[in-house]
Design a protein around this motif. Structure first.
Motif, PDB file in Angstrom:
ATOM      1  N   ASP A 168      -0.381   4.157  21.910  1.00  0.00           N
ATOM      2  CA  ASP A 168       0.655   3.290  21.046  1.00  0.00           C
ATOM      3  C   ASP A 168       2.011   4.223  20.503  1.00  0.00           C
ATOM      4  N   GLU A 169       1.543   5.214  19.963  1.00  0.00           N
ATOM      5  CA  GLU A 169       2.648   5.760  19.283  1.00  0.00           C
ATOM      6  C   GLU A 169       3.360   6.854  20.082  1.00  0.00           C
ATOM      7  N   THR A 177       9.479   5.804   5.938  1.00  0.00           N
ATOM      8  CA  THR A 177      10.260   6.017   7.087  1.00  0.00           C
ATOM      9  C   THR A 177      10.960   4.791   7.241  1.00  0.00           C
ATOM     10  N   ASN A 178      10.355   3.562   7.116  1.00  0.00           N
ATOM     11  CA  ASN A 178      11.529   2.249   7.313  1.00  0.00           C
ATOM     12  C   ASN A 178      12.079   2.184   6.043  1.00  0.00           C
ATOM     13  N   ALA A 179      11.576   2.409   4.956  1.00  0.00           N
ATOM     14  CA  ALA A 179      12.390   2.213   3.831  1.00  0.00           C
ATOM     15  C   ALA A 179      13.770   3.224   3.833  1.00  0.00           C
ATOM     16  N   VAL A 180      13.635   4.202   4.352  1.00  0.00           N
ATOM     17  CA  VAL A 180      14.994   5.388   4.469  1.00  0.00           C
ATOM     18  C   VAL A 180      15.577   4.713   5.451  1.00  0.00           C
ATOM     19  N   ARG A 234      11.124  -3.077  11.527  1.00  0.00           N
ATOM     20  CA  ARG A 234      10.751  -2.619  12.636  1.00  0.00           C
ATOM     21  C   ARG A 234      10.987  -1.295  13.125  1.00  0.00           C
ATOM     22  N   SER A 235      10.312  -0.619  13.641  1.00  0.00           N
ATOM     23  CA  SER A 235      10.494   0.797  14.160  1.00  0.00           C
ATOM     24  C   SER A 235       9.597   1.109  15.325  1.00  0.00           C
ATOM     25  N   GLY A 236      10.596   1.075  16.523  1.00  0.00           N
ATOM     26  CA  GLY A 236       9.835   1.495  17.778  1.00  0.00           C
ATOM     27  C   GLY A 236       8.719   0.546  18.163  1.00  0.00           C
ATOM     28  N   GLY A 237       8.951  -0.761  17.767  1.00  0.00           N
ATOM     29  CA  GLY A 237       7.713  -1.630  18.122  1.00  0.00           C
ATOM     30  C   GLY A 237       6.775  -1.710  17.192  1.00  0.00           C
ATOM     31  N   GLN A 238       6.721  -0.940  16.209  1.00  0.00           N
ATOM     32  CA  GLN A 238       5.745  -0.720  15.027  1.00  0.00           C
ATOM     33  C   GLN A 238       6.301  -1.375  13.696  1.00  0.00           C
ATOM     34  N   GLY A 239       5.665  -2.298  12.960  1.00  0.00           N
ATOM     35  CA  GLY A 239       6.248  -2.691  11.832  1.00  0.00           C
ATOM     36  C   GLY A 239       5.323  -3.191  10.665  1.00  0.00           C
ATOM     37  N   LEU A 240       5.539  -4.261  10.126  1.00  0.00           N
ATOM     38  CA  LEU A 240       4.717  -4.693   9.034  1.00  0.00           C
ATOM     39  C   LEU A 240       3.334  -5.375   9.575  1.00  0.00           C
ATOM     40  N   ARG A 241       3.305  -6.012  10.610  1.00  0.00           N
ATOM     41  CA  ARG A 241       2.048  -6.517  11.269  1.00  0.00           C
ATOM     42  C   ARG A 241       1.151  -5.438  11.639  1.00  0.00           C
ATOM     43  N   ASN A 242       1.629  -4.509  12.316  1.00  0.00           N
ATOM     44  CA  ASN A 242       1.168  -3.092  12.434  1.00  0.00           C
ATOM     45  C   ASN A 242       0.281  -2.564  11.224  1.00  0.00           C
ATOM     46  N   MET A 243       0.976  -2.514   9.965  1.00  0.00           N
ATOM     47  CA  MET A 243       0.518  -1.838   8.968  1.00  0.00           C
ATOM     48  C   MET A 243      -0.572  -2.697   8.170  1.00  0.00           C
ATOM     49  N   ALA A 255      -4.522  -2.182   7.654  1.00  0.00           N
ATOM     50  CA  ALA A 255      -5.363  -2.373   6.279  1.00  0.00           C
ATOM     51  C   ALA A 255      -6.476  -3.145   6.508  1.00  0.00           C
ATOM     52  N   ALA A 256      -6.308  -4.400   7.422  1.00  0.00           N
ATOM     53  CA  ALA A 256      -7.414  -5.323   7.562  1.00  0.00           C
ATOM     54  C   ALA A 256      -8.484  -4.852   8.194  1.00  0.00           C
ATOM     55  N   ALA A 257      -8.320  -3.902   8.973  1.00  0.00           N
ATOM     56  CA  ALA A 257      -9.612  -3.369  10.042  1.00  0.00           C
ATOM     57  C   ALA A 257     -10.625  -2.580   9.173  1.00  0.00           C
ATOM     58  N   LEU A 258     -10.024  -2.272   7.843  1.00  0.00           N
ATOM     59  CA  LEU A 258     -10.851  -1.396   6.906  1.00  0.00           C
ATOM     60  C   LEU A 258     -11.196  -2.344   5.762  1.00  0.00           C
ATOM     61  N   GLY A 259     -11.094  -3.634   5.711  1.00  0.00           N
ATOM     62  CA  GLY A 259     -11.244  -4.475   4.571  1.00  0.00           C
ATOM     63  C   GLY A 259     -10.207  -4.492   3.697  1.00  0.00           C
ATOM     64  N   GLY A 260      -8.807  -3.927   3.957  1.00  0.00           N
ATOM     65  CA  GLY A 260      -7.873  -3.939   3.069  1.00  0.00           C
ATOM     66  C   GLY A 260      -6.999  -4.837   3.112  1.00  0.00           C
ATOM     67  N   VAL A 261      -6.107  -4.834   1.922  1.00  0.00           N
ATOM     68  CA  VAL A 261      -4.939  -5.938   1.969  1.00  0.00           C
ATOM     69  C   VAL A 261      -3.556  -5.162   1.729  1.00  0.00           C
ATOM     70  N   LEU A 262      -2.424  -5.507   2.738  1.00  0.00           N
ATOM     71  CA  LEU A 262      -1.335  -4.850   2.448  1.00  0.00           C
ATOM     72  C   LEU A 262      -0.111  -6.233   2.561  1.00  0.00           C
ATOM     73  N   THR A 263       0.765  -5.902   1.582  1.00  0.00           N
ATOM     74  CA  THR A 263       1.609  -7.098   1.222  1.00  0.00           C
ATOM     75  C   THR A 263       3.091  -6.148   0.950  1.00  0.00           C
ATOM     76  N   ALA A 264       4.262  -6.719   1.360  1.00  0.00           N
ATOM     77  CA  ALA A 264       5.446  -6.180   1.205  1.00  0.00           C
ATOM     78  C   ALA A 264       6.445  -7.350   0.731  1.00  0.00           C
ATOM     79  N   GLY A 265       7.267  -6.928  -0.361  1.00  0.00           N
ATOM     80  CA  GLY A 265       8.208  -7.929  -0.700  1.00  0.00           C
ATOM     81  C   GLY A 265       8.820  -7.370  -2.074  1.00  0.00           C
ATOM     82  N   PRO A 266       9.443  -8.057  -2.713  1.00  0.00           N
ATOM     83  CA  PRO A 266      10.187  -7.687  -4.152  1.00  0.00           C
ATOM     84  C   PRO A 266       9.022  -7.692  -5.269  1.00  0.00           C
ATOM     85  N   GLY A 267       9.250  -6.393  -5.666  1.00  0.00           N
ATOM     86  CA  GLY A 267       8.161  -6.220  -7.019  1.00  0.00           C
ATOM     87  C   GLY A 267       8.641  -6.750  -8.104  1.00  0.00           C
ATOM     88  N   PRO A 268       7.666  -6.441  -9.368  1.00  0.00           N
ATOM     89  CA  PRO A 268       8.065  -7.028 -10.615  1.00  0.00           C
ATOM     90  C   PRO A 268       9.614  -6.637 -11.157  1.00  0.00           C
TER      91      PRO A 268
END
Length: 266
Positions: free
Chosen positions: A72-73, A182-185, A222-231, A235-248
């Motif tokens: 993939d990478e 990397t995507n942030a920058v 998006r970056s080279g075909g990888q992006g938010l859904r990839n992350m 996270a989900a594969a290890l039982g985790g949760v990832l969110t993205a959006g405006p913070g407090p």
């Protein structure tokens, strides 16, 4: 036991004393002990078999994961290099266009080398501590932000330096961290990157905040075909949760919560 007596003349008495005796086998030769020993041996052999199978499956999963990461990478980057080289080969010789194409190939090659380095680092058993992970994160932030003049801060509350992280957790945390920063920058162009990586309630928490970026949506993520859904998939594969959006504070941020199983040790 039969007992008879003999007189002085050597003649045996016709009367006989009979004593009933019962000789017991040693405890370790008794039937119930042998049965328990047989069951214990069978359980031990089965446990060794299960342990061997778990290790074999773990090695197989690791091999599959490495192959997937490399495909993939690195595979996508090498494909881009091949396409760019073929494009340069077919286009008329123009110095400006050729120089631009060569720069793109060089940049893509460096990305491929960096990605390969990340994959190798993530499976290196010598890098299993949280301290090694934090060192790698600081190195990435330094190389990513310095050329652009972006300031950054890495806050690490409640993370023991000697905390040993499972390979899958260490790899997921680092790759999510790298993807989000990397995507942030590249797309958010923040003035400051604030990264918080902490341990709370047997869970790892990672938060990347773009201060001064003005990003409002995840459309550009998006970056080279990888992006938010990839992350999120990592996270989900290890039982985790990832969110993205405006913070407090209104700044765009990526937040990861990853449960830490008992395989992690201090």
């Amino acid at each position: 036991l039969h007992v008879r007596a003999a007189g002085p003349d050597g003649r045996w008495s016709r009367h006989e004393l009979r004593l009933p005796l019962r000789v017991l086998a040693p405890w370790y030769l008794r039937g119930w002990v042998i049965g328990l020993e047989t069951l214990a041996l069978a359980a031990l052999l089965y446990g060794l078999y299960r342990l061997r199978m778990r290790r074999a499956l773990a090695v197989e999963r690791l091999r599959t994961q490495i192959a997937a990461n490399l495909h993939d990478e690195v595979g996508s980057l090498l494909t881009r290099i091949a396409v760019q080289a073929e494009f340069l080969n077919q286009m008329p010789l123009e110095p400006d266009a050729t120089a631009s194409g060569l720069r793109r190939i060089a940049t893509t090659s460096r990305d491929a080398i960096a990605t390969m380095s990340d994959v190798v680092w993530s499976i290196d058993a010598r890098q299993e501590s949280a301290d090694a992970l934090l060192g790698r994160m600081r190195e990435h932030l330094l190389h990513l932000t310095t050329p652009l003049g972006i300031t950054w801060a890495l806050d690490t509350p409640n993370v023991p330096a000697r905390l040993v992280l499972p390979l899958a957790v260490r790899q997921a945390v680092y790759l999510i961290f790298k993807e989000s920063t990397t995507n942030a920058v590249r797309h958010g162009q923040p003035a400051h990157l604030a990264v918080r990586f902490g341990l709370e309630d047997r869970a790892l928490h990672l938060r990347v905040t773009e201060e001064g970026s003005g990003r409002k949506s995840a459309v550009e993520w998006r970056s080279g075909g990888q992006g938010l859904r990839n992350m999120q998939a990592r996270a989900a594969a290890l039982g985790g949760v990832l969110t993205a959006g405006p913070g407090p504070t209104g700044a765009w941020e990526v937040a990861l919560e990853l449960p830490l199983r008992r395989s992690a040790r201090r």
